[in-house]
Design a protein around this motif. Structure first.
Motif, PDB file in Angstrom:
ATOM      1  N   LYS A  14      40.221  48.753  47.990  1.00 44.79           N
ATOM      2  CA  LYS A  14      39.849  47.594  48.814  1.00 44.79           C
ATOM      3  C   LYS A  14      41.063  46.697  49.047  1.00 44.79           C
ATOM      4  O   LYS A  14      41.322  46.244  50.168  1.00 44.79           O
ATOM      5  N   VAL A  15      41.778  46.414  47.979  1.00 42.40           N
ATOM      6  CA  VAL A  15      42.900  45.486  48.053  1.00 42.40           C
ATOM      7  C   VAL A  15      44.045  46.098  48.851  1.00 42.40           C
ATOM      8  O   VAL A  15      44.639  45.448  49.721  1.00 42.40           O
ATOM      9  N   ARG A  16      44.355  47.362  48.573  1.00 44.12           N
ATOM     10  CA  ARG A  16      45.412  48.034  49.344  1.00 44.12           C
ATOM     11  C   ARG A  16      45.082  48.058  50.826  1.00 44.12           C
ATOM     12  O   ARG A  16      45.955  47.898  51.683  1.00 44.12           O
ATOM     13  N   ALA A  68      37.237  39.031  44.508  1.00 41.50           N
ATOM     14  CA  ALA A  68      37.925  37.740  44.441  1.00 41.50           C
ATOM     15  C   ALA A  68      39.307  37.849  45.082  1.00 41.50           C
ATOM     16  O   ALA A  68      39.756  36.938  45.788  1.00 41.50           O
ATOM     17  N   ILE A  69      39.972  38.973  44.858  1.00 42.26           N
ATOM     18  CA  ILE A  69      41.279  39.192  45.473  1.00 42.26           C
ATOM     19  C   ILE A  69      41.138  39.274  46.993  1.00 42.26           C
ATOM     20  O   ILE A  69      41.940  38.703  47.747  1.00 42.26           O
ATOM     21  N   LEU A  70      40.101  39.975  47.454  1.00 39.08           N
ATOM     22  CA  LEU A  70      39.866  40.063  48.897  1.00 39.08           C
ATOM     23  C   LEU A  70      39.696  38.673  49.508  1.00 39.08           C
ATOM     24  O   LEU A  70      40.261  38.377  50.560  1.00 39.08           O
ATOM     25  N   PHE A  71      38.900  37.832  48.862  1.00 38.68           N
ATOM     26  CA  PHE A  71      38.688  36.476  49.369  1.00 38.68           C
ATOM     27  C   PHE A  71      40.007  35.710  49.440  1.00 38.68           C
ATOM     28  O   PHE A  71      40.311  35.055  50.435  1.00 38.68           O
ATOM     29  N   ILE A 154      35.923  41.215  55.204  1.00 39.61           N
ATOM     30  CA  ILE A 154      36.086  41.773  53.864  1.00 39.61           C
ATOM     31  C   ILE A 154      34.774  42.316  53.313  1.00 39.61           C
ATOM     32  O   ILE A 154      34.799  43.101  52.351  1.00 39.61           O
ATOM     33  N   ALA A 155      33.647  41.957  53.898  1.00 39.41           N
ATOM     34  CA  ALA A 155      32.385  42.599  53.506  1.00 39.41           C
ATOM     35  C   ALA A 155      32.431  44.079  53.857  1.00 39.41           C
ATOM     36  O   ALA A 155      32.012  44.937  53.062  1.00 39.41           O
TER      37      ALA A 155
END
Length: 202
Positions: A14-16, A68-71, A154-155
């Motif tokens: 997700k983060v990458r 949380a990182i995505l946000f 991000i959802a």
């Protein structure tokens, strides 16, 4: 910034994926969770829960937990909605992902990859609950191109990470045409990367 990661992990992916969409450069360190590399004293000093992903910012500040990182990364970008209602709906789907989806879809994939001999008996319950989560997504996507609003947020990134590899956990995805079409829309992004792509290769 620096991302502590494990390449096969959907939560790390997700983060990458968002970092790629945002064209943000970063240092990357792959830690093998199967070998216990996140359970060392050195890593637990950075994240006491001993989990990846972990994003380390300039100055040593750190953020754990994938959503949380995505946000943090998405705020002020097109991937985080502007109005309060859509923001709340975005969080709703991200909480759904972590509470209803990931604990079943992701864990079934983990069992198939790493623990069939020890945990195969868990699969029927994981599949039942995982299919229930996928049913909710399929119904929503019958009338919506994206989970919130008129474009990817991000959802979508949070839900895509483990949904697009759900087949690796024994889920029959051909029964979900709306989900499969949505996965194609997500992967059409010009800065899309695969879960198997290291940052250097992406």
């Amino acid at each position: 910034m620096k991302l502590y990661d494990y390449l096969p992990s959907g939560n790390s992916y997700k983060v990458r994926l968002l970092l790629s969409y945002l064209k943000i450069s970063y240092e990357w360190e792959n830690l093998d969770i199967i070998k216990g590399e996140t359970q060392t004293d050195a890593f637990k000093a950075k994240n006491p829960s001993g989990q990846i992903p972990l994003l380390e910012l300039t100055g040593g500040r750190r953020i754990a937990e994938s959503n949380a990182i995505l946000f943090f990364l998405a705020e002020g970008t097109p991937y985080w909605p502007r109005n309060a209602y859509d923001q709340a709906k975005c969080l709703q789907w991200m909480f759904f992902e972590q509470y209803k989806h990931e604990p079943n879809v992701a864990v079934a994939r983990f069992v198939h990859h790493y623990a069939m001999e020890q945990r195969e008996n868990e699969l029927p319950a994981l599949h039942k609950k995982g299919y229930a989560a996928l049913d909710v997504m399929e119904a929503h996507l019958a009338d919506n191109l994206w989970f919130v609003g008129s474009g990817p947020t991000i959802a979508d990134i949070a839900l895509y990470a483990y949904t697009h590899v759900a087949g690796e956990g024994g889920f029959e995805m051909t029964r979900y045409p709306n989900i499969m079409a949505w996965c194609d829309r997500v992967s059409d992004h010009p800065k899309h990367i695969r879960i198997t792509d290291t940052p250097a290769a992406s």
